[in-house]
Design a protein around this motif. Structure first.
Motif, PDB file in Angstrom:
ATOM      1  N   ASP A 159       0.875  -1.262  -0.062  1.00 16.65           N
ATOM      2  CA  ASP A 159       0.031   0.037   0.051  1.00 16.65           C
ATOM      3  C   ASP A 159       0.652   1.283   0.015  1.00 16.65           C
ATOM      4  O   ASP A 159       0.720   2.293  -0.767  1.00 16.65           O
ATOM      5  CB  ASP A 159      -0.952   0.032   1.330  1.00 16.65           C
ATOM      6  CG  ASP A 159      -1.901  -1.097   1.043  1.00 16.65           C
ATOM      7  OD1 ASP A 159      -2.277  -1.587   0.201  1.00 16.65           O
ATOM      8  OD2 ASP A 159      -2.713  -1.167   2.118  1.00 16.65           O
ATOM      9  N   ASP A 160       1.962   1.231   0.976  1.00 15.76           N
ATOM     10  CA  ASP A 160       2.912   2.412   0.849  1.00 15.76           C
ATOM     11  C   ASP A 160       3.441   2.681  -0.625  1.00 15.76           C
ATOM     12  O   ASP A 160       3.660   3.715  -1.118  1.00 15.76           O
ATOM     13  CB  ASP A 160       3.834   2.238   1.758  1.00 15.76           C
ATOM     14  CG  ASP A 160       3.446   2.335   3.228  1.00 15.76           C
ATOM     15  OD1 ASP A 160       2.413   2.948   3.577  1.00 15.76           O
ATOM     16  OD2 ASP A 160       4.260   1.902   4.204  1.00 15.76           O
ATOM     17  N   GLU A 161       4.053   1.609  -1.297  1.00 16.01           N
ATOM     18  CA  GLU A 161       4.481   1.611  -2.422  1.00 16.01           C
ATOM     19  C   GLU A 161       3.519   2.133  -3.479  1.00 16.01           C
ATOM     20  O   GLU A 161       3.939   2.971  -4.192  1.00 16.01           O
ATOM     21  CB  GLU A 161       5.120   0.137  -2.838  1.00 16.01           C
ATOM     22  CG  GLU A 161       5.878   0.138  -4.169  1.00 16.01           C
ATOM     23  CD  GLU A 161       6.392  -1.219  -4.284  1.00 16.01           C
ATOM     24  OE1 GLU A 161       6.260  -1.534  -5.461  1.00 16.01           O
ATOM     25  OE2 GLU A 161       6.739  -2.184  -3.658  1.00 16.01           O
ATOM     26  N   ASP A 162       2.467   1.610  -3.408  1.00 17.46           N
ATOM     27  CA  ASP A 162       1.412   1.980  -4.258  1.00 17.46           C
ATOM     28  C   ASP A 162       0.997   3.527  -4.101  1.00 17.46           C
ATOM     29  O   ASP A 162       0.960   4.263  -5.028  1.00 17.46           O
ATOM     30  CB  ASP A 162       0.063   1.463  -4.058  1.00 17.46           C
ATOM     31  CG  ASP A 162       0.196  -0.283  -4.745  1.00 17.46           C
ATOM     32  OD1 ASP A 162       1.040  -0.425  -5.428  1.00 17.46           O
ATOM     33  OD2 ASP A 162      -0.895  -0.956  -4.467  1.00 17.46           O
ATOM     34  N   ASN A 163       0.945   3.859  -2.861  1.00 16.36           N
ATOM     35  CA  ASN A 163       0.724   5.244  -2.450  1.00 16.36           C
ATOM     36  C   ASN A 163       1.928   6.366  -3.038  1.00 16.36           C
ATOM     37  O   ASN A 163       1.592   7.243  -3.456  1.00 16.36           O
ATOM     38  CB  ASN A 163       0.472   5.476  -1.037  1.00 16.36           C
ATOM     39  CG  ASN A 163      -0.971   5.093  -0.511  1.00 16.36           C
ATOM     40  OD1 ASN A 163      -1.506   4.907  -1.228  1.00 16.36           O
ATOM     41  ND2 ASN A 163      -0.950   4.616   0.781  1.00 16.36           N
ATOM     42  N   ASP A 164       3.026   5.648  -2.809  1.00 13.17           N
ATOM     43  CA  ASP A 164       4.395   6.550  -3.461  1.00 13.17           C
ATOM     44  C   ASP A 164       4.341   6.586  -4.783  1.00 13.17           C
ATOM     45  O   ASP A 164       4.387   7.813  -5.142  1.00 13.17           O
ATOM     46  CB  ASP A 164       5.293   5.706  -2.629  1.00 13.17           C
ATOM     47  CG  ASP A 164       5.916   5.868  -1.330  1.00 13.17           C
ATOM     48  OD1 ASP A 164       5.201   6.599  -0.653  1.00 13.17           O
ATOM     49  OD2 ASP A 164       6.666   4.919  -0.789  1.00 13.17           O
ATOM     50  N   GLU A 165       3.932   5.591  -5.397  1.00 11.36           N
ATOM     51  CA  GLU A 165       3.803   5.671  -6.985  1.00 11.36           C
ATOM     52  C   GLU A 165       2.667   6.507  -7.394  1.00 11.36           C
ATOM     53  O   GLU A 165       2.883   7.383  -8.315  1.00 11.36           O
ATOM     54  CB  GLU A 165       3.570   4.140  -7.337  1.00 11.36           C
ATOM     55  CG  GLU A 165       4.543   3.526  -7.429  1.00 11.36           C
ATOM     56  CD  GLU A 165       4.282   1.856  -7.854  1.00 11.36           C
ATOM     57  OE1 GLU A 165       3.244   1.660  -8.697  1.00 11.36           O
ATOM     58  OE2 GLU A 165       5.273   1.041  -8.002  1.00 11.36           O
ATOM     59  N   GLU A 166       1.385   6.549  -6.563  1.00 13.95           N
ATOM     60  CA  GLU A 166       0.425   7.377  -6.916  1.00 13.95           C
ATOM     61  C   GLU A 166       0.965   8.968  -6.647  1.00 13.95           C
ATOM     62  O   GLU A 166       0.539   9.688  -7.272  1.00 13.95           O
ATOM     63  CB  GLU A 166      -0.913   7.007  -6.326  1.00 13.95           C
ATOM     64  CG  GLU A 166      -2.054   7.645  -6.667  1.00 13.95           C
ATOM     65  CD  GLU A 166      -3.250   7.119  -6.053  1.00 13.95           C
ATOM     66  OE1 GLU A 166      -4.117   8.141  -5.711  1.00 13.95           O
ATOM     67  OE2 GLU A 166      -3.284   5.957  -5.415  1.00 13.95           O
ATOM     68  N   LYS A 167       1.561   8.965  -5.724  1.00 15.49           N
ATOM     69  CA  LYS A 167       2.011  10.386  -5.098  1.00 15.49           C
ATOM     70  C   LYS A 167       2.981  11.019  -6.302  1.00 15.49           C
ATOM     71  O   LYS A 167       2.796  12.014  -6.588  1.00 15.49           O
ATOM     72  CB  LYS A 167       2.402  10.528  -3.824  1.00 15.49           C
ATOM     73  CG  LYS A 167       2.760  11.797  -3.293  1.00 15.49           C
ATOM     74  CD  LYS A 167       3.415  11.771  -1.810  1.00 15.49           C
ATOM     75  CE  LYS A 167       3.748  13.062  -1.585  1.00 15.49           C
ATOM     76  NZ  LYS A 167       5.019  13.377  -0.914  1.00 15.49           N
ATOM     77  N   GLU A 168       3.734  10.067  -6.480  1.00 14.26           N
ATOM     78  CA  GLU A 168       4.759  10.518  -7.479  1.00 14.26           C
ATOM     79  C   GLU A 168       4.065  10.763  -8.919  1.00 14.26           C
ATOM     80  O   GLU A 168       4.524  11.678  -9.543  1.00 14.26           O
ATOM     81  CB  GLU A 168       5.659   9.016  -7.735  1.00 14.26           C
ATOM     82  CG  GLU A 168       7.037   9.495  -8.363  1.00 14.26           C
ATOM     83  CD  GLU A 168       8.040   8.370  -8.176  1.00 14.26           C
ATOM     84  OE1 GLU A 168       7.938   7.841  -9.616  1.00 14.26           O
ATOM     85  OE2 GLU A 168       8.650   8.151  -7.306  1.00 14.26           O
ATOM     86  N   ASP A 169       3.072   9.859  -9.380  1.00 14.30           N
ATOM     87  CA  ASP A 169       2.651  10.024 -10.394  1.00 14.30           C
ATOM     88  C   ASP A 169       1.624  11.585 -10.455  1.00 14.30           C
ATOM     89  O   ASP A 169       1.575  12.182 -11.606  1.00 14.30           O
ATOM     90  CB  ASP A 169       1.485   8.845 -10.778  1.00 14.30           C
ATOM     91  CG  ASP A 169       1.896   7.822 -11.328  1.00 14.30           C
ATOM     92  OD1 ASP A 169       3.266   7.852 -11.760  1.00 14.30           O
ATOM     93  OD2 ASP A 169       1.445   6.691 -11.134  1.00 14.30           O
ATOM     94  N   ASN A 170       1.104  11.788  -9.310  1.00 12.15           N
ATOM     95  CA  ASN A 170       0.339  13.120  -8.965  1.00 12.15           C
ATOM     96  C   ASN A 170       1.189  14.095  -9.244  1.00 12.15           C
ATOM     97  O   ASN A 170       0.932  15.314  -9.673  1.00 12.15           O
ATOM     98  CB  ASN A 170      -0.484  12.936  -7.722  1.00 12.15           C
ATOM     99  CG  ASN A 170      -1.659  12.179  -7.902  1.00 12.15           C
ATOM    100  OD1 ASN A 170      -2.225  11.828  -8.962  1.00 12.15           O
ATOM    101  ND2 ASN A 170      -1.973  11.731  -6.811  1.00 12.15           N
ATOM    102  N   ASP A 171       2.489  13.833  -8.628  1.00 15.69           N
ATOM    103  CA  ASP A 171       3.388  14.973  -8.343  1.00 15.69           C
ATOM    104  C   ASP A 171       3.856  15.160 -10.119  1.00 15.69           C
ATOM    105  O   ASP A 171       4.071  16.413 -10.246  1.00 15.69           O
ATOM    106  CB  ASP A 171       4.629  14.643  -7.681  1.00 15.69           C
ATOM    107  CG  ASP A 171       4.351  14.739  -6.236  1.00 15.69           C
ATOM    108  OD1 ASP A 171       3.241  15.363  -6.105  1.00 15.69           O
ATOM    109  OD2 ASP A 171       5.101  14.452  -5.275  1.00 15.69           O
ATOM    110  N   GLU A 172       3.967  14.380 -10.886  1.00 12.01           N
ATOM    111  CA  GLU A 172       4.352  14.468 -12.058  1.00 12.01           C
ATOM    112  C   GLU A 172       3.182  15.188 -12.999  1.00 12.01           C
ATOM    113  O   GLU A 172       3.616  15.914 -13.984  1.00 12.01           O
ATOM    114  CB  GLU A 172       4.918  13.311 -12.736  1.00 12.01           C
ATOM    115  CG  GLU A 172       6.186  12.396 -12.432  1.00 12.01           C
ATOM    116  CD  GLU A 172       6.255  11.522 -13.044  1.00 12.01           C
ATOM    117  OE1 GLU A 172       5.705  10.782 -13.818  1.00 12.01           O
ATOM    118  OE2 GLU A 172       7.344  10.707 -12.538  1.00 12.01           O
ATOM    119  N   GLU A 173       1.910  15.182 -12.736  1.00 10.45           N
ATOM    120  CA  GLU A 173       1.107  15.591 -13.315  1.00 10.45           C
ATOM    121  C   GLU A 173       1.090  17.234 -12.958  1.00 10.45           C
ATOM    122  O   GLU A 173       1.063  17.984 -13.383  1.00 10.45           O
ATOM    123  CB  GLU A 173      -0.251  14.952 -13.207  1.00 10.45           C
ATOM    124  CG  GLU A 173      -0.396  13.783 -13.740  1.00 10.45           C
ATOM    125  CD  GLU A 173      -1.846  12.929 -13.527  1.00 10.45           C
ATOM    126  OE1 GLU A 173      -2.728  13.801 -12.942  1.00 10.45           O
ATOM    127  OE2 GLU A 173      -1.956  11.818 -13.546  1.00 10.45           O
TER     128      GLU A 173
END
Length: 134
Positions: free
Chosen positions: A120-134
């Protein structure tokens, strides 16, 4: 020769001897009766003693049998107690095995939960990263 007739004195002595013989026989009969009675009483006393000894022997036999029965009962109880102890030991071992299995399952659940949290942390980190890139 002419036979002489017995004198009165001789006849009296013969009568007295006969009376003495009869008295002696009567005394002998009385003595024999008393001796027989004494022997009968002694025999009865011995019979009573034998009967008492037989009863005592039977009582001792009964006591020995009771003791043997008690020993067998005690042995049966000891065996039953040992069987119960074995069963208790088996139950304790089974409980211990179940406790160990339960702890292993708890550890596995904890590991799965940690792995799930890490994912979940990894998924959240990836989603945050994806959100940050957007």
């Amino acid at each position: 020769m002419m036979r002489r007739s017995p004198s009165l004195k001789t006849l009296a002595e013969d009568d007295e001897d006969e009376d003495n013989d009869e008295e002696s026989l009567a005394e002998d009969d009385e003595d024999n009766d008393e001796e027989k009675e004494d022997n009968d009483e002694e025999s009865l006393a011995e019979d009573d003693e034998d009967e008492d000894n037989d009863e005592e022997s039977l009582a001792e036999d009964d006591l020995a049998e009771d003791n043997e029965d008690n020993d067998e009962d005690k042995e049966d109880n000891d065996e039953e107690s040992l069987a119960e102890d074995d069963e208790d030991e088996d139950n304790d071992e089974e409980k211990e095995d179940n406790d160990e299995e339960s702890l292993a399952e708890d550890d596995e659940d904890e590991d799965n939960e940690e792995e799930s949290l890490a994912e979940d942390d990894e998924d959240n980190d990836e989603e945050k990263e994806d959100n940050d890139e957007e």
